[in-house]
Design a protein around this motif. Structure first.
Motif, PDB file in Angstrom:
ATOM      1  N   PHE A 338      -4.306   3.826  -9.836  1.00 41.83           N
ATOM      2  CA  PHE A 338      -3.373   4.063  -8.997  1.00 41.83           C
ATOM      3  C   PHE A 338      -4.002   3.321  -8.505  1.00 41.83           C
ATOM      4  CE2 PHE A 338      -4.823   6.904  -5.537  1.00 41.83           C
ATOM      5  CZ  PHE A 338      -4.083   7.442  -5.617  1.00 41.83           C
ATOM      6  N   VAL A 339      -4.958   2.963  -8.383  1.00 38.71           N
ATOM      7  CA  VAL A 339      -5.266   1.800  -6.515  1.00 38.71           C
ATOM      8  C   VAL A 339      -4.052   0.637  -6.855  1.00 38.71           C
ATOM      9  CG1 VAL A 339      -7.094   0.231  -6.264  1.00 38.71           C
ATOM     10  CG2 VAL A 339      -8.042   2.799  -6.683  1.00 38.71           C
ATOM     11  N   LEU A 340      -4.629   0.067  -7.793  1.00 42.67           N
ATOM     12  CA  LEU A 340      -3.909  -1.141  -8.094  1.00 42.67           C
ATOM     13  C   LEU A 340      -1.997  -0.604  -7.253  1.00 42.67           C
ATOM     14  CD1 LEU A 340      -3.688  -3.246 -11.007  1.00 42.67           C
ATOM     15  CD2 LEU A 340      -4.049  -4.152  -9.175  1.00 42.67           C
ATOM     16  N   THR A 341      -1.405   0.295  -7.715  1.00 43.84           N
ATOM     17  CA  THR A 341       0.001   1.553  -7.122  1.00 43.84           C
ATOM     18  C   THR A 341      -0.396   1.145  -5.645  1.00 43.84           C
ATOM     19  OG1 THR A 341      -0.185   1.637  -9.535  1.00 43.84           O
ATOM     20  CG2 THR A 341       1.462   2.637  -7.444  1.00 43.84           C
ATOM     21  N   ILE A 342      -1.434   2.143  -5.476  1.00 42.41           N
ATOM     22  CA  ILE A 342      -0.946   1.787  -3.634  1.00 42.41           C
ATOM     23  C   ILE A 342      -1.076   1.100  -3.440  1.00 42.41           C
ATOM     24  CG2 ILE A 342      -3.638   2.661  -3.655  1.00 42.41           C
ATOM     25  CD1 ILE A 342      -2.284   4.976  -2.334  1.00 42.41           C
ATOM     26  N   THR A 343      -2.254   0.192  -3.589  1.00 42.78           N
ATOM     27  CA  THR A 343      -2.110  -1.323  -3.155  1.00 42.78           C
ATOM     28  C   THR A 343      -0.918  -2.012  -3.310  1.00 42.78           C
ATOM     29  OG1 THR A 343      -4.680  -1.487  -4.207  1.00 42.78           O
ATOM     30  CG2 THR A 343      -3.262  -3.124  -3.411  1.00 42.78           C
ATOM     31  N   VAL A 344      -0.258  -2.050  -4.384  1.00 49.31           N
ATOM     32  CA  VAL A 344       1.366  -3.018  -3.906  1.00 49.31           C
ATOM     33  C   VAL A 344       1.931  -2.308  -3.412  1.00 49.31           C
ATOM     34  CG1 VAL A 344       3.345  -3.010  -5.544  1.00 49.31           C
ATOM     35  CG2 VAL A 344       0.726  -4.110  -6.474  1.00 49.31           C
ATOM     36  N   PHE A 345       1.668  -0.885  -2.988  1.00 46.60           N
ATOM     37  CA  PHE A 345       3.078  -0.147  -2.446  1.00 46.60           C
ATOM     38  C   PHE A 345       2.664  -0.514  -0.639  1.00 46.60           C
ATOM     39  CE2 PHE A 345       3.351   4.140   0.729  1.00 46.60           C
ATOM     40  CZ  PHE A 345       4.367   4.299   0.349  1.00 46.60           C
ATOM     41  N   HIS A 346       1.552  -0.349  -0.491  1.00 48.93           N
ATOM     42  CA  HIS A 346       0.975  -0.786   1.129  1.00 48.93           C
ATOM     43  C   HIS A 346       1.269  -2.189   1.649  1.00 48.93           C
ATOM     44  CE1 HIS A 346      -0.493   3.014   2.543  1.00 48.93           C
ATOM     45  NE2 HIS A 346      -1.248   3.314   1.268  1.00 48.93           N
ATOM     46  N   GLY A 347       1.474  -2.858   0.296  1.00 51.66           N
ATOM     47  CA  GLY A 347       1.416  -4.324   0.869  1.00 51.66           C
ATOM     48  C   GLY A 347       2.635  -4.014   0.781  1.00 51.66           C
ATOM     49  N   ILE A 348       4.174  -4.380  -0.075  1.00 50.10           N
ATOM     50  CA  ILE A 348       5.225  -3.835   0.269  1.00 50.10           C
ATOM     51  C   ILE A 348       6.192  -3.179   1.165  1.00 50.10           C
ATOM     52  CG2 ILE A 348       7.925  -3.340  -0.595  1.00 50.10           C
ATOM     53  CD1 ILE A 348       6.432  -3.611  -3.285  1.00 50.10           C
ATOM     54  N   GLN A 349       5.029  -2.342   2.126  1.00 50.08           N
ATOM     55  CA  GLN A 349       5.635  -1.776   3.117  1.00 50.08           C
ATOM     56  C   GLN A 349       5.581  -2.109   4.239  1.00 50.08           C
ATOM     57  OE1 GLN A 349       3.414   1.536   4.248  1.00 50.08           O
ATOM     58  NE2 GLN A 349       4.990   2.821   4.447  1.00 50.08           N
ATOM     59  N   CYS A 350       4.286  -3.192   4.879  1.00 50.93           N
ATOM     60  CA  CYS A 350       3.869  -4.024   5.360  1.00 50.93           C
ATOM     61  C   CYS A 350       4.814  -4.987   5.777  1.00 50.93           C
ATOM     62  CB  CYS A 350       2.443  -4.622   5.371  1.00 50.93           C
ATOM     63  SG  CYS A 350       1.762  -3.116   5.894  1.00 50.93           S
ATOM     64  N   VAL A 351       4.994  -5.660   4.280  1.00 47.39           N
ATOM     65  CA  VAL A 351       5.898  -6.756   4.292  1.00 47.39           C
ATOM     66  C   VAL A 351       7.416  -6.311   4.766  1.00 47.39           C
ATOM     67  CG1 VAL A 351       8.082  -8.377   2.870  1.00 47.39           C
ATOM     68  CG2 VAL A 351       4.968  -7.764   2.035  1.00 47.39           C
ATOM     69  N   GLY A 352       7.997  -4.992   4.284  1.00 45.54           N
ATOM     70  CA  GLY A 352       9.573  -4.239   4.790  1.00 45.54           C
ATOM     71  C   GLY A 352       9.433  -4.611   6.552  1.00 45.54           C
ATOM     72  N   LYS A 353       8.231  -4.466   6.898  1.00 47.08           N
ATOM     73  CA  LYS A 353       8.002  -4.224   8.328  1.00 47.08           C
ATOM     74  C   LYS A 353       8.033  -5.502   9.372  1.00 47.08           C
ATOM     75  CE  LYS A 353       5.260   0.126   8.645  1.00 47.08           C
ATOM     76  NZ  LYS A 353       4.070   0.733   8.334  1.00 47.08           N
ATOM     77  N   GLU A 354       7.870  -6.249   8.391  1.00 50.39           N
ATOM     78  CA  GLU A 354       8.314  -7.102   9.721  1.00 50.39           C
ATOM     79  C   GLU A 354       9.306  -7.957   9.595  1.00 50.39           C
ATOM     80  OE1 GLU A 354       5.424  -8.403  10.699  1.00 50.39           O
ATOM     81  OE2 GLU A 354       3.961  -7.154   9.703  1.00 50.39           O
TER      82      GLU A 354
END
Length: 688
Positions: A338-354
């Motif tokens: 779960f923590v790995l999934t949510i970490t990856v999710f937030h990371g991808i979300q930040c990449v998409g915002k740049e």
């Protein structure tokens, strides 16, 4: 408190904690680990663990060992103070202070083998890699993305492992929920309120143990919930536990570090768009904890004695070691994924915002680093249960971590077993006369008491006399912090940790054969080494008015004195104070009984002692004065040595730690959003 202030408060708090840790190390280094006069010299460890650094810094002639260690310690103090003050909080500074403390931790030897040192290092590296800013010297806005999740997962690991290992150890005090009936008197360095807490009713103390289990096991899962409200509820419960530990014990910076990690769990966006969402989440958390309590504990009623028909309510833990292992097997893999999934999710979300390629690449690298840190943090969790198999990804990570001298990921198991548990006596008819049908909580805290045969240069004798030998008088040697004199009230010393006093507590659990540093200490004080004698609270010996001729040691069993209560009278051997109130400070704090001889009388230059020290690798010069050491060095080393001698003139660790926290508190207050809004209002008014 705003989100910006929480992020800033965490970084400043961690900087202040590092500052305290460095200062505490610095003032104790000459007596504990210095090559010139320390109890456990660090040169051999330095050469074996960091051979390239030793060759470049020491063998090259630029520094001697002590000057180099003291100089990098001072650098650590300066850098961590810069972080605490908010001047700069760049990730490279966190890397630097974590690497410096890792070096000092290794050179500290057996005096730095505590879990909170590892926790500080792990927190420092995770903060540097995942949370601290790298594109600016300070964090200008609330941190978003994957950065906080490795730190939240670290706090979850700390609390969850600390809870489950108590059940896995199958210690009777934890199983019977009687651990707090021993803890306040048997902890390493009791705090000023420990005696008062020790007098509380057994029901309150057992409820406190039950609350500890709830906070450390089920409430730990709230720390990694995706909802901010749930994480805040879990964080406040952890802070409550840490505050209670702080006011009754001296656990240096550990509790403050745990509170600082709670700040990271409180960060996040509150979804206020949905009506009553926060209240619903709080109710869900309360229901979850209530259900957990129903599964973990059972209320029962027990007849107090055969002669009395009164029935007393009791509480017992229903979780067994097998149940605990089953919970671990089911929850740990789910939490890691779960923590790995949510970490990856937030990371991808930040990449998409740049928008720019460079910033997208930076965000992608940051997301990958955070993911790796979560994996590294999770490795020790898979060692909790024997049937819990590690995924292939974790096995490869496990191969990488131990080969690094600086990176670290560790497991934790605080208070696994309760020490100082005496014999649980019973009456002749076999009836247990403890509370609620359990055996009485007999406290037998082992404590080493050193005694010295002194040569009094002024012909005066001390009142602390035990017996005589060869016309002299054996005097009990007092320490500043550890229990000794039965009338001395426990002192507050945290966040500073007197390492030698702590190790004396561990030495009392075994024999001197497994604690050669204690024999090295005896050798030093027999030869009147000033920096080592200063570890004692004996001004006459330090000033030279008295000289130590022989030293011996005995083990005593200590317990706090008790109020005249029904449950205290049922404890065999307890010292009951008459006409004493809970809020009053007693004249006699401790009671003690002789247990055994720990160390036979030893005189100066004893051949057996020298052979024992040589066998265990203690071959450093006996004691060198710092000024003489500086005079014998080369020009470059002499400058570093003189700086260290000058800085050490102000060597009151409690005062220095208090000053650091006062400065940090002023900094936080000056940067609070409320104060900033008032200043902006005043400026706007003047402009208008």
């Amino acid at each position: 408190m705003s989100r910006i202030s929480l992020s800033d408060l965490y970084l400043s708090s961690l900087g202040a904690i590092f500052t305290v840790a460095f200062i505490s190390y610095y003032v104790q280094y000459p007596a504990l680990s210095s090559q010139s006069s320390g109890i456990e010299p660090c040169q051999r460890t330095f050469r074996q663990t960091f051979p390239r650094l030793y060759e470049n810094a020491i063998d090259s002639g630029y520094f001697d060992v002590d000057s180099f260690v003291e100089l990098i310690n001072l650098v650590g103090i300066v850098l961590s103070t810069i972080i605490a003050s908010g001047i700069a909080q760049h990730g490279s500074i966190f890397i630097a202070i974590s690497a410096i403390y890792r070096l000092l931790y290794t050179l500290g030897g057996s005096f730095y083998t505590f879990q909170w040192d590892i926790l500080l290092l792990e927190t420092g590296y995770l903060t540097a890699l995942c949370f601290a800013p790298w594109q600016s010297i300070r964090l200008h806005q609330h941190f978003v993305g994957a950065g906080p999740w490795p730190l939240r997962f670290l706090l979850f690991k700390l609390m969850f492992m600390s809870g489950v290992v108590k059940i896995q150890a199958e210690c009777p005090t934890w199983q019977n929920l009687t651990a707090l009936e021993y803890h306040f008197a048997t902890q390493c360095l009791p705090g000023p309120l420990a005696w008062h807490a020790h007098q509380l009713h057994p029901i309150l103390l057992r409820l406190g143990v039950a609350a500890t289990f709830v906070i450390e096991i089920p409430a730990a899962f709230l720390l990694i919930f995706p909802m901010t409200t749930a994480r805040k509820a879990g964080a406040w419960l952890q802070i409550l536990l840490q505050v209670l530990i702080i006011v009754t014990g001296n656990y240096n910076f550990f509790n403050l570090l745990t509170v600082a990690l709670c700040f990271v769990c409180m960060m996040g966006e509150d979804r206020n768009k949905v009506p009553n969402l926060r209240q619903r989440e709080l109710v869900a958390c309360m229901l979850f904890l209530a259900w957990s309590c129903s599964q973990m504990f059972q209320v029962y009623h027990e007849q107090q004695s055969i002669q009395s028909e009164r029935r007393i309510m009791g509480l017992r833990l229903t979780l067994s070691k097998q149940d605990c292992n089953l919970i671990i097997e089911k929850t740990v893999p789910v939490c890691v994924v779960f923590v790995l999934t949510i970490t990856v999710f937030h990371g991808i979300q930040c990449v998409g915002k740049e928008s720019s390629f460079r910033r997208r690449l930076t965000s992608l690298i940051h997301a990958l680093v955070c993911t790796f840190c979560v994996i590294a943090t999770a490795v020790p969790l898979y060692g909790l249960a024997p049937s819990l198999k590690q995924p292939v990804l974790l096995e490869k990570t496990l191969r990488v971590i131990p080969h690094s001298n600086f990176l670290t990921s560790s497991g934790y198991g605080l208070f696994r077993r309760m020490t100082g548990v005496g014999r649980m006596a019973k009456q002749n008819n076999g009836e247990s006369f403890g509370w609620a049908g359990l055996p009485p909580s007999v406290v037998a805290r082992p404590e080493i008491i050193l005694e010295a045969l002194l040569e009094d240069t002024h012909g005066s004798d001390s009142n602390r006399t035990s017996t005589t030998e060869e016309g002299g008088v054996w005097h009990e040697l007092n320490f500043r912090w550890k229990p000794g004199n039965i009338t001395t009230w426990p002192k507050q010393v945290a966040p500073h940790q007197p390492r030698f006093d702590w190790r004396m507590w561990f030495a009392a659990l075994g024999s001197y054969h497994y604690n050669p540093w204690l024999l090295s200490f005896v050798d030093k004080i027999l030869n009147a080494c000033p920096v080592v004698v200063d570890l004692l609270d004996e001004p006459a010996i330090l000033s030279g008015d008295k000289r130590i001729l022989k030293v011996r040691a005995n083990t005593y069993h200590y317990d706090f004195t008790r109020l005249n209560t029904e449950w205290a009278r049922g404890i065999p051997g307890a010292t009951i104070l008459q006409d004493q109130r809970l809020w009053q400070r007693p004249k006699q704090v401790w009671s003690r009984k002789f247990a055994q001889q720990y160390l036979p009388p030893i005189e100066k230059n004893n051949p057996s002692l020298q052979q024992f020290l040589h066998f265990n690798g203690f071959e450093s010069p006996l004691c060198v004065d710092p000024k003489d050491r500086c005079a014998a060095l080369s020009s470059s080393s002499k400058v570093a040595c003189q700086i260290a001698v000058l800085a050490r003139r102000w060597n009151r660790p409690c005062l220095m730690s208090g000053l650091v926290f006062a400065l940090c508190l002023m900094y936080v207050l000056l940067r609070s959003p409320l104060l900033h809004s008032r200043f902006s209002t005043v400026r706007k008014t003047k402009t208008d």
